[in-house]
Structures are given as structure tokens and as C-alpha cells.
Design a protein around this motif. Sequence first.
Motif, mmCIF file in Angstrom:
data_model
loop_
_atom_site.group_PDB
_atom_site.id
_atom_site.type_symbol
_atom_site.label_atom_id
_atom_site.label_comp_id
_atom_site.label_asym_id
_atom_site.label_seq_id
_atom_site.Cartn_x
_atom_site.Cartn_y
_atom_site.Cartn_z
ATOM 1 N N LEU A 72 0.747 -1.217 -0.003
ATOM 2 C CA LEU A 72 -0.024 0.063 -0.070
ATOM 3 C C LEU A 72 0.838 1.130 -0.075
ATOM 4 N N ARG A 73 1.932 1.138 0.720
ATOM 5 C CA ARG A 73 2.685 2.639 0.775
ATOM 6 C C ARG A 73 3.535 2.755 -0.314
ATOM 7 N N ALA A 74 3.931 1.588 -1.017
ATOM 8 C CA ALA A 74 4.702 1.675 -2.445
ATOM 9 C C ALA A 74 3.715 2.337 -3.444
ATOM 10 N N LEU A 75 2.359 2.177 -3.030
ATOM 11 C CA LEU A 75 1.424 2.748 -4.227
ATOM 12 C C LEU A 75 1.073 4.123 -3.565
ATOM 13 N N GLY A 76 1.536 4.783 -2.555
ATOM 14 C CA GLY A 76 1.381 5.860 -2.310
ATOM 15 C C GLY A 76 0.356 6.240 -1.239
ATOM 16 N N ALA A 77 -0.318 5.084 -0.633
ATOM 17 C CA ALA A 77 -1.379 5.041 0.157
ATOM 18 C C ALA A 77 -0.782 5.339 1.656
ATOM 19 N N GLU A 78 -1.685 5.577 2.910
ATOM 20 C CA GLU A 78 -1.223 5.526 4.248
ATOM 21 C C GLU A 78 -2.269 4.737 4.953
ATOM 22 N N PRO A 79 -1.640 3.412 5.250
ATOM 23 C CA PRO A 79 -2.463 2.301 5.594
ATOM 24 C C PRO A 79 -2.634 2.872 6.980
ATOM 25 N N GLU A 80 -2.068 3.525 7.664
ATOM 26 C CA GLU A 80 -2.290 4.119 9.116
ATOM 27 C C GLU A 80 -3.772 4.953 9.222
ATOM 28 N N THR A 81 -3.969 5.425 8.089
ATOM 29 C CA THR A 81 -5.404 6.311 7.978
ATOM 30 C C THR A 81 -6.436 5.550 7.469
ATOM 31 N N MET A 82 -6.374 4.266 7.197
ATOM 32 C CA MET A 82 -7.331 3.471 6.572
ATOM 33 C C MET A 82 -7.777 2.639 7.361
ATOM 34 N N GLN A 83 -9.309 2.208 7.238
ATOM 35 C CA GLN A 83 -10.073 1.343 8.101
ATOM 36 C C GLN A 83 -9.745 0.018 7.582
ATOM 37 N N ILE A 84 -8.782 -0.738 8.587
ATOM 38 C CA ILE A 84 -8.505 -2.123 8.435
ATOM 39 C C ILE A 84 -8.985 -2.814 9.361
ATOM 40 N N THR A 85 -9.618 -4.228 9.036
ATOM 41 C CA THR A 85 -10.168 -4.742 9.984
ATOM 42 C C THR A 85 -9.327 -6.321 9.710
ATOM 43 N N ARG A 86 -8.904 -6.886 10.757
ATOM 44 C CA ARG A 86 -8.252 -8.245 10.801
ATOM 45 C C ARG A 86 -9.080 -9.226 11.498
ATOM 46 N N LEU A 87 -9.283 -10.327 10.510
ATOM 47 C CA LEU A 87 -9.971 -11.569 10.845
ATOM 48 C C LEU A 87 -9.134 -12.479 10.959
ATOM 49 N N GLU A 88 -9.385 -13.696 11.821
ATOM 50 C CA GLU A 88 -8.487 -14.614 12.291
ATOM 51 C C GLU A 88 -8.477 -15.811 11.116
ATOM 52 N N ALA A 89 -9.092 -15.812 10.229
ATOM 53 C CA ALA A 89 -9.200 -17.040 9.257
ATOM 54 C C ALA A 89 -9.684 -16.350 7.813
ATOM 55 N N ASN A 90 -9.108 -16.823 6.861
ATOM 56 C CA ASN A 90 -9.330 -16.251 5.565
ATOM 57 C C ASN A 90 -10.586 -16.487 5.125
ATOM 58 N N GLY A 91 -11.160 -17.684 5.685
ATOM 59 C CA GLY A 91 -12.665 -18.289 5.436
ATOM 60 C C GLY A 91 -13.558 -17.032 5.835
ATOM 61 N N LEU A 92 -13.067 -16.390 6.863
ATOM 62 C CA LEU A 92 -14.103 -15.271 7.297
ATOM 63 C C LEU A 92 -14.115 -14.027 6.575
ATOM 64 N N VAL A 93 -12.868 -13.729 6.029
ATOM 65 C CA VAL A 93 -12.402 -12.598 5.364
ATOM 66 C C VAL A 93 -13.410 -12.638 4.093
ATOM 67 N N LEU A 94 -13.024 -13.888 3.389
ATOM 68 C CA LEU A 94 -13.969 -13.967 2.165
ATOM 69 C C LEU A 94 -15.343 -13.889 2.269
ATOM 70 N N ALA A 95 -15.689 -14.550 3.219
ATOM 71 C CA ALA A 95 -17.325 -14.608 3.422
ATOM 72 C C ALA A 95 -17.716 -12.945 3.739
ATOM 73 N N ALA A 96 -16.926 -12.364 4.615
ATOM 74 C CA ALA A 96 -17.218 -11.170 4.909
ATOM 75 C C ALA A 96 -17.389 -10.099 3.364
ATOM 76 N N VAL A 97 -16.179 -10.329 2.681
ATOM 77 C CA VAL A 97 -16.047 -9.559 1.436
ATOM 78 C C VAL A 97 -17.188 -9.971 0.457
ATOM 79 N N ARG A 98 -17.517 -11.247 0.407
ATOM 80 C CA ARG A 98 -18.670 -11.780 -0.613
ATOM 81 C C ARG A 98 -20.002 -10.971 -0.074
ATOM 82 N N SER A 99 -20.160 -10.382 1.140
ATOM 83 C CA SER A 99 -21.485 -10.061 1.595
ATOM 84 C C SER A 99 -21.365 -8.507 1.278
ATOM 85 N N GLY A 100 -19.965 -7.962 0.826
ATOM 86 C CA GLY A 100 -20.036 -6.379 0.621
ATOM 87 C C GLY A 100 -19.602 -5.791 1.961
#
Length: 301
Positions: free
Chosen positions: A216-244
Amino acid sequence: MELTDMDWRDIPSLAALRAFEAAARLNSFSAAARELNVTHAAIAQHVRALEDQFGQALMERVGRKMATTAAGRRLAQDLGEGFGIIAAGVRTLSQARADRPIAISATQNFAENWLAPRLAGFWKAHPDLPVTIAPDNAVVDLRRDGFDLAIRYGQGRWPGLEARLLTRAHRIVVAHPDVAARLPVDYSATSPKAIHALTDFAWLPEPTDMEMFTWLRALGAEPETMQITRLEANGLVLAAVRSGAGITRQPLAVVQRDLDDGRLVALLEEPESEIAYYSVHNPATISPQARVFLTWLHRAS
């Protein structure tokens, strides 16, 4: 069965015993040499070495053939029985391995999202070959841990193992179509500034993606200012993203089916690199059943 101590210093060379057993059974040094794929001289040398060690003749020439002496017949009989027991033990173990399911190790992410959805195709083609998959992000020892093959993520170099490229693993940023529709109308995934159009959305990292912040930083973004939510398992991540719920950065192989089926859409895609998913196996020990699976696996990739 109780095992007894073995003092190998009392036992002659196994190669010599094997050569003598074949010569005694076939009554011929030449025939024994052909069976063991060695020279006539090698068989004769092994037999002479045994005769020197035992201090007595084991074989003698009778006409145009070789024949065992009385001592040679006793030794040949015992060796035949002993080698027969060894052969039976090897066959039993080999058959047990052949009868067990094909054991595969893969990362949880890859197993859930790439491999498991394709298994129906394998079972349709080979209903008699059972398969077990152990999803684990740890690198296993194939021989020690009893796996026929593994799917590994890396550059394809694992000493002592044969690795074949299975599918590319460069990462891609994806989202639900409704999320993508909220991007500015002038958004272009090919624009160097495209990442800025995405920073207002919630990001859900793939748990093993340790390079996302650097990327992200290499592309010019500032991760510290972004809304980033970590989930423990990628299955949870994909389920959340599939739901929008937000945006995620994933290996292309993991989300390819979602893209094909329209559940997710691509927003940004990294260039291909040598980092990929590889099938890995020990070429000296792979079973015929596992080789069938390996052939199917690469056709399905």
C-alpha cells in the motif's frame, strides 16, 4: 512380536548373501548375474568371499553348471526363507500404503478455496480412490508425516523434492460487485492513482498477507489512516467480502472461482512473479494412486 537384538558384525554382507541365494537357486552364476543386473564376476566374487568367511565350499561345478554343496544347500534354504519373510513384510507394508487414502497437505486458504471445490471432478473420474486433505499452514515433512504430496506456496525450490508449477499466486484486490459500483465513475484499475480511490473503503487483509502494508505504501497510500479490520481466518475474510463488507487482497488462485461466478470483481491486479503454488512430492516414494491424483491435479489447474 518381540524384537531381538541384532549384531550385524556376525552377518556377512547382504549383497553377498543375496548373490549366493540367487546363484544357488538358479544353479548358475550367469543367471544370477542377469537377475541381479550385475556381472558374472561380481557373483563369483561374492560367493568366494562367503566361502572364505565360512571356511568351506558352498558351490561347486558339476558338468557345465554350478551346484550347491551340503553346506551351501543349508545356507541357501535358510536365506530363501529369510528373504521370503522380508519380501512378505515389504509387500504387506506396500499394500497397506496402497489401500490407504491419498494424503495431501495444503494451506488452509488454498485447500478451502481452490482444491476442495475441484475434488468432485476427481471423484467423478476416480470414484475408487479416496483422498484426505490436511489443511495446515505449517511446512510438513512428506515422508515423516505420511503425506503423498503437498501444495506449497513459494518459488518452487525445495531440496530433495520434485516441484511442478500448479497455478500462479500473484495477488489481486477484489470486492463485491455492489462495492465496486460505488467507486468513482472515472476510476480505472490501470491508473497509478487507482489505489487512492479504494482507501475510503474498509479493507480486510488475508491473514497471511504480511506485505500488504508495504504494498500500500509503495502505491502512495497511508495504511495508518485506512479502515483495516483483521479477521483470524481467511474463510471469514472471504465470507465478509462476498457479503459486501469491504475489500481484500488475495492470491488470484484463491478467488478465481469467485471472479468466474461473479461473486467478486477485480479492482487491482499485481504483475505475475515466480511466487506461485506448486505441487511437491518425493519422486522416489510417490505411489501409483498419488501419481494419478497428481496428473489430474495439473489438468484441473
